[in-house]
Design a protein around this motif. Structure first.
Motif, PDB file in Angstrom:
ATOM      1  N   ARG A 341       0.837  -1.202   0.000  1.00  0.00           N
ATOM      2  CA  ARG A 341       0.000   0.000   0.000  1.00  0.00           C
ATOM      3  C   ARG A 341       0.870   1.249   0.000  1.00  0.00           C
ATOM      4  NH1 ARG A 341      -1.792   3.585   3.802  1.00  0.00           N
ATOM      5  NH2 ARG A 341      -0.988   2.347   5.549  1.00  0.00           N
ATOM      6  N   HIS A 342       1.900   1.260   0.824  1.00  0.00           N
ATOM      7  CA  HIS A 342       2.816   2.410   0.849  1.00  0.00           C
ATOM      8  C   HIS A 342       3.533   2.549  -0.493  1.00  0.00           C
ATOM      9  CE1 HIS A 342       2.818   3.766   5.135  1.00  0.00           C
ATOM     10  NE2 HIS A 342       2.256   2.579   5.292  1.00  0.00           N
ATOM     11  N   TRP A 343       3.998   1.430  -1.055  1.00  0.00           N
ATOM     12  CA  TRP A 343       4.658   1.495  -2.363  1.00  0.00           C
ATOM     13  C   TRP A 343       3.709   2.047  -3.427  1.00  0.00           C
ATOM     14  CZ3 TRP A 343       7.014  -4.152  -2.524  1.00  0.00           C
ATOM     15  CH2 TRP A 343       8.061  -4.235  -1.608  1.00  0.00           C
ATOM     16  N   ARG A 344       2.482   1.535  -3.432  1.00  0.00           N
ATOM     17  CA  ARG A 344       1.495   1.941  -4.451  1.00  0.00           C
ATOM     18  C   ARG A 344       1.206   3.436  -4.355  1.00  0.00           C
ATOM     19  NH1 ARG A 344      -4.032   2.301  -4.136  1.00  0.00           N
ATOM     20  NH2 ARG A 344      -4.135   1.171  -2.140  1.00  0.00           N
ATOM     21  N   GLU A 345       1.044   3.943  -3.150  1.00  0.00           N
ATOM     22  CA  GLU A 345       0.738   5.357  -2.977  1.00  0.00           C
ATOM     23  C   GLU A 345       1.923   6.228  -3.365  1.00  0.00           C
ATOM     24  OE1 GLU A 345      -0.481   5.513   1.088  1.00  0.00           O
ATOM     25  OE2 GLU A 345      -2.505   4.728   0.680  1.00  0.00           O
ATOM     26  N   ARG A 346       3.132   5.794  -3.032  1.00  0.00           N
ATOM     27  CA  ARG A 346       4.323   6.553  -3.425  1.00  0.00           C
ATOM     28  C   ARG A 346       4.514   6.527  -4.939  1.00  0.00           C
ATOM     29  NH1 ARG A 346       9.196   5.664   0.966  1.00  0.00           N
ATOM     30  NH2 ARG A 346       7.984   6.100   2.852  1.00  0.00           N
ATOM     31  N   PHE A 347       4.273   5.363  -5.533  1.00  0.00           N
ATOM     32  CA  PHE A 347       4.411   5.231  -6.985  1.00  0.00           C
ATOM     33  C   PHE A 347       3.420   6.160  -7.695  1.00  0.00           C
ATOM     34  CE2 PHE A 347       3.690   2.870 -11.031  1.00  0.00           C
ATOM     35  CZ  PHE A 347       5.003   2.886 -11.501  1.00  0.00           C
ATOM     36  N   ALA A 348       2.174   6.192  -7.220  1.00  0.00           N
ATOM     37  CA  ALA A 348       1.161   7.056  -7.823  1.00  0.00           C
ATOM     38  C   ALA A 348       1.534   8.529  -7.699  1.00  0.00           C
ATOM     39  CB  ALA A 348      -0.194   6.794  -7.179  1.00  0.00           C
ATOM     40  N   ALA A 349       2.173   8.895  -6.587  1.00  0.00           N
ATOM     41  CA  ALA A 349       2.569  10.285  -6.382  1.00  0.00           C
ATOM     42  C   ALA A 349       3.647  10.727  -7.373  1.00  0.00           C
ATOM     43  CB  ALA A 349       3.063  10.472  -4.951  1.00  0.00           C
ATOM     44  N   HIS A 350       4.374   9.761  -7.956  1.00  0.00           N
ATOM     45  CA  HIS A 350       5.442  10.073  -8.924  1.00  0.00           C
ATOM     46  C   HIS A 350       5.045   9.670 -10.343  1.00  0.00           C
ATOM     47  CE1 HIS A 350       7.728   9.991  -5.086  1.00  0.00           C
ATOM     48  NE2 HIS A 350       8.375  10.980  -5.656  1.00  0.00           N
ATOM     49  N   ARG A 351       3.761   9.586 -10.593  1.00  0.00           N
ATOM     50  CA  ARG A 351       3.279   9.139 -11.908  1.00  0.00           C
ATOM     51  C   ARG A 351       3.870   9.959 -13.052  1.00  0.00           C
ATOM     52  NH1 ARG A 351       0.043  10.736 -15.694  1.00  0.00           N
ATOM     53  NH2 ARG A 351      -1.093   9.215 -16.984  1.00  0.00           N
ATOM     54  N   HIS A 353       6.584  11.662 -13.338  1.00  0.00           N
ATOM     55  CA  HIS A 353       8.008  11.416 -13.570  1.00  0.00           C
ATOM     56  C   HIS A 353       8.219  10.067 -14.251  1.00  0.00           C
ATOM     57  CE1 HIS A 353      12.289  11.863 -13.016  1.00  0.00           C
ATOM     58  NE2 HIS A 353      12.371  10.716 -12.363  1.00  0.00           N
ATOM     59  N   VAL A 354       7.474   9.045 -13.817  1.00  0.00           N
ATOM     60  CA  VAL A 354       7.600   7.715 -14.436  1.00  0.00           C
ATOM     61  C   VAL A 354       7.177   7.770 -15.895  1.00  0.00           C
ATOM     62  CG1 VAL A 354       6.777   5.329 -14.389  1.00  0.00           C
ATOM     63  CG2 VAL A 354       7.274   6.508 -12.241  1.00  0.00           C
ATOM     64  N   VAL A 355       6.074   8.465 -16.186  1.00  0.00           N
ATOM     65  CA  VAL A 355       5.519   8.507 -17.547  1.00  0.00           C
ATOM     66  C   VAL A 355       6.360   9.381 -18.472  1.00  0.00           C
ATOM     67  CG1 VAL A 355       3.550   9.279 -18.929  1.00  0.00           C
ATOM     68  CG2 VAL A 355       3.168   8.005 -16.803  1.00  0.00           C
ATOM     69  N   ASN A 356       6.785  10.537 -17.995  1.00  0.00           N
ATOM     70  CA  ASN A 356       7.418  11.527 -18.875  1.00  0.00           C
ATOM     71  C   ASN A 356       8.931  11.446 -18.929  1.00  0.00           C
ATOM     72  OD1 ASN A 356       4.858  12.688 -19.452  1.00  0.00           O
ATOM     73  ND2 ASN A 356       4.958  13.888 -17.563  1.00  0.00           N
ATOM     74  N   THR A 357       9.549  10.852 -17.897  1.00  0.00           N
ATOM     75  CA  THR A 357      11.012  10.843 -17.833  1.00  0.00           C
ATOM     76  C   THR A 357      11.605   9.441 -17.888  1.00  0.00           C
ATOM     77  OG1 THR A 357      10.951  12.868 -16.499  1.00  0.00           O
ATOM     78  CG2 THR A 357      13.015  11.624 -16.519  1.00  0.00           C
ATOM     79  N   LEU A 358      11.045   8.514 -17.123  1.00  0.00           N
ATOM     80  CA  LEU A 358      11.659   7.193 -17.018  1.00  0.00           C
ATOM     81  C   LEU A 358      11.172   6.236 -18.094  1.00  0.00           C
ATOM     82  CD1 LEU A 358      11.584   6.648 -13.144  1.00  0.00           C
ATOM     83  CD2 LEU A 358      13.463   7.477 -14.565  1.00  0.00           C
ATOM     84  N   ARG A 365       1.020   2.043 -16.221  1.00  0.00           N
ATOM     85  CA  ARG A 365      -0.197   1.276 -15.988  1.00  0.00           C
ATOM     86  C   ARG A 365       0.131  -0.188 -15.667  1.00  0.00           C
ATOM     87  NH1 ARG A 365      -4.889   3.943 -17.831  1.00  0.00           N
ATOM     88  NH2 ARG A 365      -5.947   1.987 -18.247  1.00  0.00           N
ATOM     89  N   MET A 366       1.163  -0.726 -16.277  1.00  0.00           N
ATOM     90  CA  MET A 366       1.583  -2.090 -15.977  1.00  0.00           C
ATOM     91  C   MET A 366       1.988  -2.201 -14.505  1.00  0.00           C
ATOM     92  SD  MET A 366       4.601  -4.404 -17.749  1.00  0.00           S
ATOM     93  CE  MET A 366       5.927  -3.251 -17.369  1.00  0.00           C
ATOM     94  N   TRP A 367       2.790  -1.260 -14.015  1.00  0.00           N
ATOM     95  CA  TRP A 367       3.238  -1.330 -12.626  1.00  0.00           C
ATOM     96  C   TRP A 367       2.130  -0.946 -11.652  1.00  0.00           C
ATOM     97  CZ3 TRP A 367       8.029  -1.936  -9.796  1.00  0.00           C
ATOM     98  CH2 TRP A 367       8.941  -2.732 -10.500  1.00  0.00           C
ATOM     99  N   ASP A 368       1.230  -0.100 -12.061  1.00  0.00           N
ATOM    100  CA  ASP A 368       0.065   0.205 -11.234  1.00  0.00           C
ATOM    101  C   ASP A 368      -0.776  -1.053 -11.041  1.00  0.00           C
ATOM    102  OD1 ASP A 368      -1.869   1.672  -9.834  1.00  0.00           O
ATOM    103  OD2 ASP A 368      -2.936   2.216 -11.660  1.00  0.00           O
TER     104      ASP A 368
END
Length: 431
Positions: A341-351, A353-358, A365-368
């Motif tokens: 749950r903590h990982w999921r919420e942190r990952f969503a908060a950096h959406r 950066h993941v989409v536009n940079t990494l 969406r795969m990792w979500d």
């Protein structure tokens, strides 16, 4: 409609509305989802499926169909959240799947083929590890704790912070190992090195950490240099089957899921040969609190090729055949759900950066889907974590468990006072 008939048979609790590509709306669920006592109850949700080929894909493989549709953007959550959708599905599958011949046949086939999927000789194990763990290190920094612990945390009463829970996990494991200054420790699947460095820093043991991930190896080696622990900790790119030394202690956290049922005998035979007669081995692995099965097809294809979580009967049988003594077993329930749950919420908060940079939107969406799906199976299905303490001799550990709590609390109190610290911190220029 084939999918409609299948879903009506299993989706009985909650409320899920599915709108297909032609605009036809179907509502599933007749009763509220009961409170499992394991976390937030999934709420009502609506999804729209825009792919006219979805029915054919679903019949061929429901797990792949749902996961790939979400990745591709042809499954859109219009009301509620992905947690609500997957949580409702997992709850109902757990309770009612026996009423569905479709799912029973699908899972029987998946289990029957697992010996093929889990064939992990050294070269394939290296490739499978690289598929997941050699992704950008920056990706993992978006959602893990500061120490980059990519395994189940430990949540004792009063702990609500991910960093504190991961520190508690490491010390809980160290306590079960009965570490003493000067001992040698093998850390199989050492990740980014956090556990190895803590054991060396707080207990003065000499640790050899092995991994098959080049990305993780580089980070772990740099961390050892930065912390002045190079004399106590060595990290290697090495398969456990190629280690030749013997050790006072062995620990493996989150690696056994990648071994594969076919290789359990080799794993336990080899680790037993690597451990000194009076030694202790602590194995921390995801497991299933049910009979043996197969790995989710979507997870196997996109996230963990070659992976499998064992039933206790499989784990215990392999341990016995390799002549280990199971000296202690702890089952962590819901701990991993809270961690994810903590990982999921942190990952969503950096959406962004993941989409536009990494990476891109599909990767996000795969990792979500991966993180959300894993969280709900640890909340509403039979996924747990086993911590198995293994020895070669009956007298290798005390005959009561008090020492585990005592050692953990002593380590926590010592850390709060600022010591002990083996090794010399290295001062480095910055800028």
């Amino acid at each position: 409609m084939i999918v409609d008939a299948i879903l009506k048979r299993i989706l009985k609790d909650g409320s899920l509305t599915i709108i297909n590509h032609a605009g036809l709306r179907r509502v599933y669920g007749e009763a509220p989802i009961p409170d499992h006592g394991t976390g937030p109850v999934p709420g009502p949700a609506t999804i729209r499926i825009t792919d006219p080929r979805f029915t054919r894909k679903f019949v061929s493989g429901p797990e792949l169909a749902f996961g790939e549709a979400y990745m591709d953007g042809t499954l859109v959550v219009e009301e509620g959240s992905l947690y609500d959708v997957l949580g409702m599905m997992i709850h109902n599958l757990h309770r009612y799947s026996r009423a569905s011949r479709f799912f029973k046949a699908h899972w029987a086939l998946n289990r029957g083929l697992r010996w093929i999927y889990q064939h992990n000789p050294v070269h394939r194990a290296e490739r499978n590890v690289a598929h997941h763990y050699d992704l950008s290190g920056e990706l993992y920094r978006q959602f893990l704790d500061a120490d980059q612990q990519y395994s189940c945390a430990y949540w004792p009463p009063g702990v609500a912070d991910l960093e504190a829970a991961q520190e508690a996990k490491k010390r809980h494991i160290a306590a079960k190992l009965l570490l003493r200054e000067g001992q040698t420790v093998l850390d199989i699947g050492c990740g980014w090195g956090g556990l190895a460095l803590l054991m060396a820093r707080e207990h003065g043991v000499r640790v050899t950490g092995i991994t098959l991930s080049k990305e993780q190896l580089g980070v772990a080696q740099q961390r050892a240099r930065d912390q002045g622990l190079e004399d106590l900790v060595e990290f290697r790119l090495q398969d456990y089957r190629r280690v030749t030394e013997t050790f006072d202690r062995i620990v493996s956290v989150g690696m056994f899921e990648h071994v594969g049922v076919n290789h359990y005998a080799a794993f336990f035979d080899r680790t037993r040969a690597l451990l000194k007669p009076d030694g202790v081995f602590l194995l921390h692995t995801i497991g299933r609190a049910e009979q043996p099965g197969g790995t989710n097809a979507w997870l196997r294809k996109y996230i963990f090729p070659g992976g499998y979580t064992p039933a206790l009967s499989e784990l215990a049988g392999a341990v016995e055949r390799s002549d280990w003594i199971l000296s202690d077993l702890e089952v962590l329930r819901v701990h991993y759900a809270e961690t994810i749950r903590h990982w999921r919420e942190r990952f969503a908060a950096h959406r962004d950066h993941v989409v536009n940079t990494l990476y891109d939107e599909r990767f996000y969406r795969m990792w979500d889907f991966y993180l959300t799906g894993c969280e709900v199976v640890f909340r509403f299905d039979r996924q747990v974590v086993f911590q198995a303490q293994l020895t070669r001799e009956l007298g290798a550990v005390p005959i009561t468990r008090d020492y585990i709590t005592d050692d953990q609390r002593t380590a926590e109190a010592t850390a709060r006072r600022g010591g002990p610290h083996w090794g010399t911190p290295v001062m480095r220029e910055t800028g």
